[in-house]
Enzyme design. Structure first.
Site, PDB file in Angstrom:
ATOM      1  N   THR A   7      10.019  -6.657  -9.081  1.00 21.50           N
ATOM      2  CA  THR A   7       8.565  -6.833  -8.955  1.00 21.50           C
ATOM      3  C   THR A   7       8.062  -6.172  -7.686  1.00 21.50           C
ATOM      4  O   THR A   7       8.792  -6.102  -6.687  1.00 21.50           O
ATOM      5  CB  THR A   7       8.180  -8.329  -8.923  1.00 21.50           C
ATOM      6  OG1 THR A   7       6.754  -8.434  -8.997  1.00 21.50           O
ATOM      7  CG2 THR A   7       8.646  -9.033  -7.665  1.00 21.50           C
ATOM      8  N   ASN A   8       6.820  -5.723  -7.743  1.00 20.10           N
ATOM      9  CA  ASN A   8       6.143  -5.266  -6.533  1.00 20.10           C
ATOM     10  C   ASN A   8       5.095  -6.290  -6.096  1.00 20.10           C
ATOM     11  O   ASN A   8       4.328  -6.033  -5.182  1.00 20.10           O
ATOM     12  CB  ASN A   8       5.468  -3.900  -6.776  1.00 20.10           C
ATOM     13  CG  ASN A   8       6.500  -2.781  -6.781  1.00 20.10           C
ATOM     14  OD1 ASN A   8       7.294  -2.661  -5.865  1.00 20.10           O
ATOM     15  ND2 ASN A   8       6.501  -1.972  -7.835  1.00 20.10           N
ATOM     16  N   LYS A  12       4.697 -13.235  -6.180  1.00 23.09           N
ATOM     17  CA  LYS A  12       5.776 -13.686  -7.079  1.00 23.09           C
ATOM     18  C   LYS A  12       7.104 -13.758  -6.331  1.00 23.09           C
ATOM     19  O   LYS A  12       7.885 -14.680  -6.531  1.00 23.09           O
ATOM     20  CB  LYS A  12       5.936 -12.716  -8.253  1.00 23.09           C
ATOM     21  CG  LYS A  12       4.856 -12.798  -9.296  1.00 23.09           C
ATOM     22  CD  LYS A  12       5.268 -11.904 -10.459  1.00 23.09           C
ATOM     23  CE  LYS A  12       4.228 -11.840 -11.541  1.00 23.09           C
ATOM     24  NZ  LYS A  12       4.636 -10.946 -12.628  1.00 23.09           N
ATOM     25  N   ASP A  68       7.241 -11.609 -16.656  1.00 27.86           N
ATOM     26  CA  ASP A  68       5.904 -11.216 -17.057  1.00 27.86           C
ATOM     27  C   ASP A  68       5.166 -12.484 -17.450  1.00 27.86           C
ATOM     28  O   ASP A  68       5.735 -13.369 -18.103  1.00 27.86           O
ATOM     29  CB  ASP A  68       5.927 -10.216 -18.220  1.00 27.86           C
ATOM     30  CG  ASP A  68       4.615  -9.455 -18.281  1.00 27.86           C
ATOM     31  OD1 ASP A  68       4.356  -8.649 -17.369  1.00 27.86           O
ATOM     32  OD2 ASP A  68       3.826  -9.663 -19.233  1.00 27.86           O
ATOM     33  N   THR A  69       3.923 -12.576 -17.005  1.00 28.93           N
ATOM     34  CA  THR A  69       3.156 -13.801 -17.201  1.00 28.93           C
ATOM     35  C   THR A  69       1.808 -13.489 -17.804  1.00 28.93           C
ATOM     36  O   THR A  69       1.204 -12.469 -17.480  1.00 28.93           O
ATOM     37  CB  THR A  69       2.953 -14.501 -15.828  1.00 28.93           C
ATOM     38  OG1 THR A  69       4.223 -14.912 -15.335  1.00 28.93           O
ATOM     39  CG2 THR A  69       2.058 -15.719 -15.949  1.00 28.93           C
ATOM     40  N   PHE A 148      -2.258 -17.348  -6.096  1.00 27.14           N
ATOM     41  CA  PHE A 148      -2.759 -16.002  -6.397  1.00 27.14           C
ATOM     42  C   PHE A 148      -3.275 -15.966  -7.835  1.00 27.14           C
ATOM     43  O   PHE A 148      -3.215 -16.965  -8.552  1.00 27.14           O
ATOM     44  CB  PHE A 148      -1.663 -14.948  -6.176  1.00 27.14           C
ATOM     45  CG  PHE A 148      -0.523 -15.012  -7.167  1.00 27.14           C
ATOM     46  CD1 PHE A 148       0.468 -15.975  -7.048  1.00 27.14           C
ATOM     47  CD2 PHE A 148      -0.444 -14.111  -8.217  1.00 27.14           C
ATOM     48  CE1 PHE A 148       1.513 -16.032  -7.967  1.00 27.14           C
ATOM     49  CE2 PHE A 148       0.600 -14.160  -9.140  1.00 27.14           C
ATOM     50  CZ  PHE A 148       1.584 -15.125  -9.014  1.00 27.14           C
ATOM     51  N   LYS A 171       3.090 -26.777  -7.053  1.00 21.26           N
ATOM     52  CA  LYS A 171       2.883 -25.744  -8.086  1.00 21.26           C
ATOM     53  C   LYS A 171       4.244 -25.276  -8.623  1.00 21.26           C
ATOM     54  O   LYS A 171       4.462 -25.221  -9.836  1.00 21.26           O
ATOM     55  CB  LYS A 171       2.097 -24.543  -7.531  1.00 21.26           C
ATOM     56  CG  LYS A 171       1.978 -23.428  -8.565  1.00 21.26           C
ATOM     57  CD  LYS A 171       1.400 -22.114  -8.092  1.00 21.26           C
ATOM     58  CE  LYS A 171       1.526 -21.057  -9.204  1.00 21.26           C
ATOM     59  NZ  LYS A 171       1.165 -19.702  -8.819  1.00 21.26           N
TER      60      LYS A 171
END
Ligand code: IMP
Length: 195
Positions: A7-8, A12, A68-69, A148, A171
């Site tokens: 991921t960038n 996350k 992926d969300t 975020f 969370k």
């Protein structure tokens, strides 16, 4: 065990490191000296998770995973879903995406939504996917400044704070990403026992 997170997205990365505990040492793309845009051109959340993990595995040969969300809103027929990152247009901000869903939902009593996350793990060349979901509702206004993405308008069922008002540990303990990671860690523990 080292595990590269494909991921960038620095939000996350931070969350995954908080969630993962000591089971794996999470490497960032920067740690692996990888500086590249990762393609996500598939039409499903699953497809994108697999595409991102395979891309980084083929590039590095390292054990890795991608997530992926999507935010799936019932009254919008499951949108923004796989388009959650760029719902208000290419290069849009988190706040513009929130603005668009609030506008589309204005006057709508059905505020039901869920976050769905798929993680694709590639370990020693073998692929495995894990899904995590959290049900909730979309608030009328933005509340909170932590987190975020859509966190300021996502109120998980059974809670009185949006994801953006909650402390990170809360969370992470209930989130789509936390639940998918939980499954990954359990699967890994079981597969170690079976070996
Ligand atoms: P991605 O395609 O998995 O990178 O995520 C798509 C978009 O979903 C992100 O750009 C965020 O706007 C949103 N998103 C992903 N995870 C979360 C989360 O945990 N909270 C709020 N929004 C999220």
């Amino acid at each position: 065990m080292d595990l590269l997170f494909a991921t960038n997205n620095q939000h996350k990365l931070r969350e995954i490191r908080e969630i993962m505990g000591t089971e794996f040492n999470i490497l960032s793309l920067k740690d692996a000296h990888v500086d590249i845009e990762i393609p996500e051109t598939q039409e499903t959340i699953e497809g994108n998770a697999v595409q991102k993990a395979r891309f980084i595995y083929e590039l590095t040969g390292l054990n890795c995973f991608a997530d992926d969300t999507g935010l799936e809103i019932e009254a919008l027929g499951g949108r923004p879903g796989v388009y959650s990152a760029r719902y208000a247009g290419a290069g849009c901000s988190f706040d513009e995406n929130i603005g668009k869903i609030l506008l589309e939902l204005s006057g709508n009593a059905n505020r039901k939504a869920r976050f769905r996350c798929v993680i694709c793990l590639i370990l020693n060349g073998k692929e495995q996917t894990f899904e995590g979901k959290i049900e909730g509702t979309i608030t009328a206004d933005r509340c909170g400044t932590d987190g975020f993405g859509y966190d300021p308008v996502f109120l998980p069922d059974g809670y009185r704070q949006t994801f953006a008002e909650m402390p990170a540990y809360l969370k992470n303990g209930i989130s789509h990403r936390g639940r998918a990671i939980d499954k990954l860690v359990k699967w890994h523990k079981n597969s170690e026992v079976a070996e």
